[in-house]
Design an enzyme around this catalytic site. Structure first.
Site, short mmCIF file in Angstrom:
data_model
loop_
_atom_site.label_atom_id
_atom_site.label_comp_id
_atom_site.label_asym_id
_atom_site.label_seq_id
_atom_site.Cartn_x
_atom_site.Cartn_y
_atom_site.Cartn_z
N ARG A 122 0.93 -1.22 -0.38
CA ARG A 122 0.09 0.44 0.45
C ARG A 122 0.84 1.13 0.10
NH1 ARG A 122 -2.73 2.64 4.63
NH2 ARG A 122 -4.52 4.27 3.57
N GLU A 161 -7.49 7.95 6.27
CA GLU A 161 -7.72 9.43 7.39
C GLU A 161 -8.76 10.56 7.59
OE1 GLU A 161 -4.73 8.35 10.66
OE2 GLU A 161 -5.18 6.21 10.23
N TYR A 173 -5.06 0.83 15.46
CA TYR A 173 -4.08 0.79 16.46
C TYR A 173 -4.06 1.10 17.46
CZ TYR A 173 -0.96 3.07 12.14
OH TYR A 173 -0.75 2.62 10.93
N HIS A 203 -3.10 11.58 1.21
CA HIS A 203 -2.39 10.61 2.74
C HIS A 203 -2.06 11.90 2.98
CE1 HIS A 203 -1.15 6.81 5.27
NE2 HIS A 203 -1.48 8.17 6.07
#
Ligand code: PNW
Length: 472
Positions: A74, A164, A308, A119
Site C-alpha cells: 500500500r 483517515e 492502532y 494521505h
C-alpha cells in the site's frame, strides 16, 4: 488458516517516505509548508524534505518488499507531485513516470498495489484556495481521482480515496498539530470531514460510472478507529459514553458510507445539544448532505480499517460551554493499566481490541469485506534491531485476525503492517520508528536494514502462504 488470496501487505505514504520535495517540477504540499514554517510543533524542526528518499531509492524499497514476500503493497500518491497546482491543467510528466515505474515494478514482482490518492498532503495551491474547508474541493478532488484512475487503473485494482479523514479533520483543523495547522475547535473539523466525504463520494461515483466496467477494481476510504469499551461495563453512563466515542471516530465516516448516508444520530444530537448551549443555530456546525449531490451511502466497496489502539471510556470531564470536538463528544478514553504502551503515549498495545472491533464492524455494517489497511507498533529511543516486543506484537495481532476469520466469521481480506520503513512520523518527525526495516537517516544512502520483526513477518507470511497452498 488464512484464505488463499489473503493480502499480506505493508503500507507507507508519499510524504513520509519519498523526499524529493521540490525536484522535477513537484509542487509544494501543505506538509512542505507546515514543516518549513518556523514555530510549528514538528519534532526538532524536522521535515520530509529527504526522509527515506524513496523518490530516488524506490528500487531499494522494492528489494525490501520482495524480501518480506508481500503479496500487496500500500502506497500513496503525492497529489502535488503529479499535479503541481492540484489541477489537471498541468501534469508533471516526471511524477507520472515515477509512479508508473513503481506500479510496473510491483506488478512485475507479483505484488499487487493498493493505492491511496490522498494521505494528508494537499497541494499548497489548493490550500491557498481554502483547502478542505472549501466546498469546491470535492469537485477538484474528483478530477484528480479520475486522472489517477485513468493513468494507473489498468494495473491498480485496490484504491483508497482518502486516508483517515478523522486525523486530517481533527489534528489538522481542530488541534492544529498536523498540516495545515488550523485551530478552529468545534467548527472547521466538521466542515473538513464533510467536504472529504463529499469528495470521496464523487470519486467513487466517477469510478463506478467511468472505470469499473473496464478496470474491475474496488474503491474505499480508510477509516481509523480505536476499539472502545465502557470503563465500567455495568455503568449506563460509561456505556452511553462509549457509544458516543465510537460514533465520533468510526461512525463519523462509516455511517454515511455503510448505514444511512448521514452521520450517526448520536453524533448529530450531541452536537445539537452543545450548539444550543452555545447559541449556534441548528445544523450550523455539523453540515447536512444535500439531496442534489451524489449520495454517500454505498460508496465503499470494502471496509478499510486503520487500527492502532483501544480505550476504556467514561463520560467526558470537559466541558459544557466549551466549543470543541471533545466537548461535543463528551467521552473520555483511558488506557487500561494492564495494557503496555509502545513508544508514543497514545499507542497502548491491545491486539484483541482489533478482533472486537472487527466483530463490531461485521455486526454494525452488514458484514463487509474488510482490509486492515494499517496497524503497527512503534519504537522510540535508542534503535533496537532485535525488537522482540514488536515481534510478539505481530504474532499476537495476526492470531487475533485468524480468530476473527475463523471464530467470528469476519470477512477479513488482508492485513497491511504500518510500516514497510522507518519514516517521517508527522509531528513526531524521525523520533518514532514504525518500520519493519530500519532506515539510517544520518547517511545519504539511507540504508534499509530488516529489523528482527521484519524477518519474523516474512516468516509468518511464508508459513501461512504455504499452508494455504496445502489447503487447496
Ligand atoms: C496514521 N494519533 O496516523 C497514519 O495514517 C500514518 O501516516 C501514521 O504514520 C500512522 O498512523 C502512525 O501514527 C495517525 O495521534 C496519526 O492518534 C496520529 C494518530 C493516529 C493515527
Amino acid at each position: 488458516m488464512f484464505p488463499t488470496n489473503f493480502a499480506w501487505g505493508a503500507a507507507t505514504s508519499a510524504y513520509q517516505i519519498e523526499g524529493g520535495w521540490n525536484v522535477d517540477d513537484k509542487g509544494p504540499s501543505i506538509w512542505d509548508t507546515f514543516c518549513h514554517e518556523g514555530g510549528r510543533l514538528v519534532f526538532e524542526g524536522q521535515s520530509g524534505d529527504v526522509t527515506c528518499n524513496s523518490y530516488e531509492l524506490w528500487e531499494e524499497d522494492l528489494r525490501c518488499i520482495r524480501q518480506l514476500g508481500l503479496t500487496h503493497y500500500r502506497l500513496s500518491l503525492s497529489w502535488s507531485r503529479l499535479l503541481p497546482e492540484g489541477i489537471t491543467r498541468h501534469v508533471n510528466q516526471k511524477g507520472l513516470r515515477y509512479y508508473n515505474k513503481v506500479i510496473n515494478d510491483l506488478v512485475a514482482s507479483d505484488v499487487l498495489p493498493m493505492v491511496t490518492l490522498y494521505h494528508f498532503d494537499l497541494p499548497q495551491a489548493l490550500q491557498d484556495q481554502g483547502g478542505w474547508k472549501s466546498p469546491e474541493i470535492a469537485a477538484i478532488f474528483d478530477s484528480y481521482a479520475r486522472f489517477c484512475f485513468e493513468s494507473f487503473g489498468d494495473r491498480v485494482k485496490l484504491w483508497i480515496t482518502l486516508n483517515e479523514p478523522y486525523v486530517c479533520a481533527k489534528l489538522g483543523h481542530e488541534d492544529g498539530i498536523f498540516a495545515p495547522g488550523v485551530k478552529e475547535p468545534g467548527m472547521a473539523a466538521y466542515l473538513v470531514g464533510h467536504n472529504m466525504l463529499r469528495g470521496h463520494a464523487r470519486a467513487w461515483h466517477s469510478y463506478n460510472v467511468l472505470y469499473r466496467a473496464k478496470q474491475g477494481g474496488s474503491v474505499s476510504l480508510a477509516i481509523n478507529s480505536d476499539w472502545a469499551e465502557p470503563l465500567d461495563p455495568a455503568s449506563p453512563d460509561d456505556t452511553a459514553a462509549t457509544e458516543r466515542y465510537l460514533a465520533f471516530t468510526l461512525g463519523w465516516f462509516a455511517w454515511p458510507l455503510f448505514v444511512t448516508g448521514d452521520y450517526p444520530e448520536v453524533m448529530r444530537s450531541s452536537i445539537e445539544v452543545r450548539s444550543k448551549e452555545l447559541g449556534y443555530q441548528e445544523g450550523s456546525r455539523l453540515p447536512r448532505f444535500s439531496k442534489d449531490e451524489p449520495s454517500l451511502l454505498g460508496t465503499a466497496d470494502f471496509f478499510a480499517l486503520n487500527y492502532y489502539t483501544s480505550r476504556r471510556v467514561k463520560p467526558g470531564e470537559c466541558c459544557p460551554g466549551v466549543l470543541g470536538l471533545k466537548s461535543d463528544q463528551d467521552a473520555e478514553g483511558v488506557v487500561d493499566p494492564s495494557w503496555p504502551v509502545c513508544g508514543v503515549s497514545w499507542l497502548a498495545v491491545v491486539p484483541d481490541g482489533l478482533r472486537k472491533l472487527l466483530k463490531y464492524i461485521k455486526d454494525t455494517f452488514n458484514n463487509p469485506a474488510v482490509y486492515i489497511t494499517e496497524n503497527g507498533f512503534s519504537q522510540v529511543g535508542p534503535v533496537d534491531m532485535e525488537d522482540v516486543q514488536r515481534c510478539g506484537f505481530y504474532h499476537d495481532i495476526i492470531q487475533e485476525i485468524a480468530r476473527a476469520l475463523r471464530e467470528d466469521g469476519v470477512d477479513v481480506r488482508g492485513y497491511f503492517a504500518w510500516s514497510l520503513l522507518d519514516n517521517f512520523e508527522w509531528a513526531d518527525g524521525f523520533s518514532v520508528r514504525f518500520g519493519l526495516f530500519h532506515v539510517d537517516f544520518s547517511r545519504p544512502e539511507r540504508p534499509r536494514t530488516a529489523y528482527r520483526s521484519g524477518r519474523e513477518y516474512a516468516g509468518i507470511i511464508s508459513k501461512y502462504r504455504s499452508q494455504t497452498m496445502v489447503n487447496i
